[in-house]
Design a protein around this motif. Structure first.
Motif, PDB file in Angstrom:
ATOM      1  N   ARG A   3       0.822  -1.215   0.000  1.00  0.00           N
ATOM      2  CA  ARG A   3       0.000   0.000   0.000  1.00  0.00           C
ATOM      3  C   ARG A   3       0.852   1.258   0.000  1.00  0.00           C
ATOM      4  NH1 ARG A   3      -3.463   0.912   4.429  1.00  0.00           N
ATOM      5  NH2 ARG A   3      -4.879   2.024   3.049  1.00  0.00           N
ATOM      6  N   GLY A   4       2.037   1.182   0.603  1.00  0.00           N
ATOM      7  CA  GLY A   4       2.934   2.327   0.608  1.00  0.00           C
ATOM      8  C   GLY A   4       2.754   3.218   1.825  1.00  0.00           C
ATOM      9  N   GLN A   5       3.752   4.031   2.082  1.00  0.00           N
ATOM     10  CA  GLN A   5       3.766   4.874   3.282  1.00  0.00           C
ATOM     11  C   GLN A   5       2.698   5.954   3.263  1.00  0.00           C
ATOM     12  OE1 GLN A   5       7.763   6.377   3.613  1.00  0.00           O
ATOM     13  NE2 GLN A   5       8.558   4.444   4.446  1.00  0.00           N
ATOM     14  N   ASP A   6       2.254   6.354   2.077  1.00  0.00           N
ATOM     15  CA  ASP A   6       1.290   7.448   1.993  1.00  0.00           C
ATOM     16  C   ASP A   6      -0.169   6.976   2.063  1.00  0.00           C
ATOM     17  OD1 ASP A   6       3.382   9.235   1.686  1.00  0.00           O
ATOM     18  OD2 ASP A   6       3.384   9.044  -0.502  1.00  0.00           O
ATOM     19  N   ALA A   7      -0.392   5.685   2.190  1.00  0.00           N
ATOM     20  CA  ALA A   7      -1.757   5.160   2.261  1.00  0.00           C
ATOM     21  C   ALA A   7      -2.393   5.511   3.599  1.00  0.00           C
ATOM     22  CB  ALA A   7      -1.742   3.643   2.084  1.00  0.00           C
ATOM     23  N   PRO A   8      -3.712   5.669   3.638  1.00  0.00           N
ATOM     24  CA  PRO A   8      -4.385   5.962   4.910  1.00  0.00           C
ATOM     25  C   PRO A   8      -4.098   4.888   5.950  1.00  0.00           C
ATOM     26  CG  PRO A   8      -5.881   6.270   3.062  1.00  0.00           C
ATOM     27  CD  PRO A   8      -4.647   5.631   2.507  1.00  0.00           C
ATOM     28  N   SER A   9      -3.977   5.305   7.202  1.00  0.00           N
ATOM     29  CA  SER A   9      -3.666   4.382   8.288  1.00  0.00           C
ATOM     30  C   SER A   9      -4.823   3.416   8.533  1.00  0.00           C
ATOM     31  CB  SER A   9      -3.380   5.157   9.574  1.00  0.00           C
ATOM     32  OG  SER A   9      -3.223   4.270  10.667  1.00  0.00           O
TER      33      SER A   9
END
Length: 370
Positions: A220-226
């Motif tokens: 999902r990557g670091q910028d995906a919503p938590s």
């Protein structure tokens, strides 16, 4: 041919039955630094240090090639990475939606009994065969063959084959389904196959290390919503925190990382609030479920018609007596009511409908019925 004992024994049984057999290995992982050439004398698949991949490693490819050489059959490695991305995306998307995906079912639907048929047509092959523990039986009226459970109940894999297109049953072969696993290993040993004692793969083939939740987060990557949130009890009271609901599935007890004085289980996952709801074991019981995106290996019942059957809701769980009702005119949705309430009805898992040993069809669990 995955390089395991089942597909290797299947190839031997097909040769013994007089078929002209072509062995096919599916490459669907990360790109290797060396390109696969199907005309090479040795299979040029390179394994990088630290890289492992469930049932499809470079060593598995080498095992499959050795078996093919031992049987004297043609062998090809197909690069299906682009096709397999669809399965990886489905896996990540379902966990992000708070569901529990089953990538093995989709691999059979889309690749093993999907794309491989395209390859079979390209080489003018009559059948596609695998080492699944399931059986095919002729229809007494001359129609499409019936898909049945394998005779080894501890290894039966008919559950993961429910989604195959019905018309393709005529061109499928399942050579090991009439044998026990023990006998298949004995057979492989008797004919000198090096994989006779090879352990079965227990991993999700594209989750190469760590837990599946680590894979989902990385993808999902670091910028995906938590997806981090709270553990809550049945009354909605916060009892702890979690780092991401994709690490959990309905019915899970182990690995919660929280002590509540008595055993608690994941009862529900709420992606909209990021809550993971915990409760005692009785809270898992459900009267039924609704499934959608159904695939039928029979002519489906009419909308509103109810049939008695058994339904299996997990790969490793036995089928349970139930009644199934088609919900819509296209037969894409159905409702299941169990004779006795069942635990662990997880959205995203397959609900497969049986009549005795015969697979009638199935669909993806959308929601449970309390």
């Amino acid at each position: 041919m995955s390089g395991g004992v089942d597909s290797s024994a299947a190839a031997h049984l097909l040769c013994d039955a007089g078929h002209e057999v072509i062995g096919v290995f599916m490459r669907h992982g990360e790109e290797s630094s060396e390109v696969c050439r199907t005309d090479a004398p040795q299979l040029p698949v390179v394994q990088r240090a630290g890289h492992k991949q469930g049932c499809c490693t470079a060593s598995d490819a080498a095992d499959a090639r050795r078996v093919a050489d031992r049987l004297g059959i043609a062998f090809y490695a197909l690069n299906l990475q682009r096709d397999f991305r669809r399965i990886v995306d489905y896996f990540v998307d379902d966990y992000t939606r708070g569901r529990t995906p089953n990538p093995c079912v989709q691999c059979n639907n889309w690749i093993k009994f999907g794309r491989l048929f395209d390859y079979a047509d390209g080489v003018e092959a009559d059948f596609v065969a695998t080492g699944h523990y399931a059986q095919l039986a002729a229809d007494p009226d001359g129609g499409v063959p019936h898909l049945l459970r394998g005779i080894d109940s501890s290894k039966d894999q008919s559950y993961v084959l429910y989604g195959i297109r019905r018309d393709r049953l005529r061109r499928m072969l399942l050579p090991v389904g009439g044998y026990t696993k023990k006998r298949i290993r004995e057979l492989a040993g008797e004919i000198g196959l090096s994989v006779a004692d090879k352990k079965d793969s227990q991993e999700i083939c594209f989750v190469t290390s760590g837990h599946h939740s680590d894979f989902v987060r990385a993808r999902r990557g670091q910028d995906a919503p938590s997806t981090a949130g709270a553990f809550v009890d049945m009354e909605g009271e916060v009892v702890g925190q979690h780092s991401g609901y994709e690490a959990f599935t309905v019915g899970q007890r182990k690995g919660l990382g929280i002590a509540l004085g008595e055993p608690h289980f994941v009862v529900r996952i709420e992606p909209e609030t990021r809550n993971v709801v915990l409760g005692p074991r009785p809270a898992l019981l459900r009267r039924g479920l609704v499934a959608d995106d159904a695939n039928w290996l029979i002519e489906p019942p009419a909308v509103g018609q109810t049939i008695s059957c058994s339904v299996q809701i997990r790969y490793n769980s036995p089928p349970k007596p139930a009644r199934m009702t088609i919900e819509d005119a296209s037969a894409s949705s159905f409702r299941v009511e169990f004779e006795q309430p069942e635990e662990g009805v997880a959205p995203g898992q397959a609900a497969v409908v049986y009549d005795g040993p015969r697979v009638l069809g199935g669909g993806w669990i959308d929601c449970s019925i309390s």
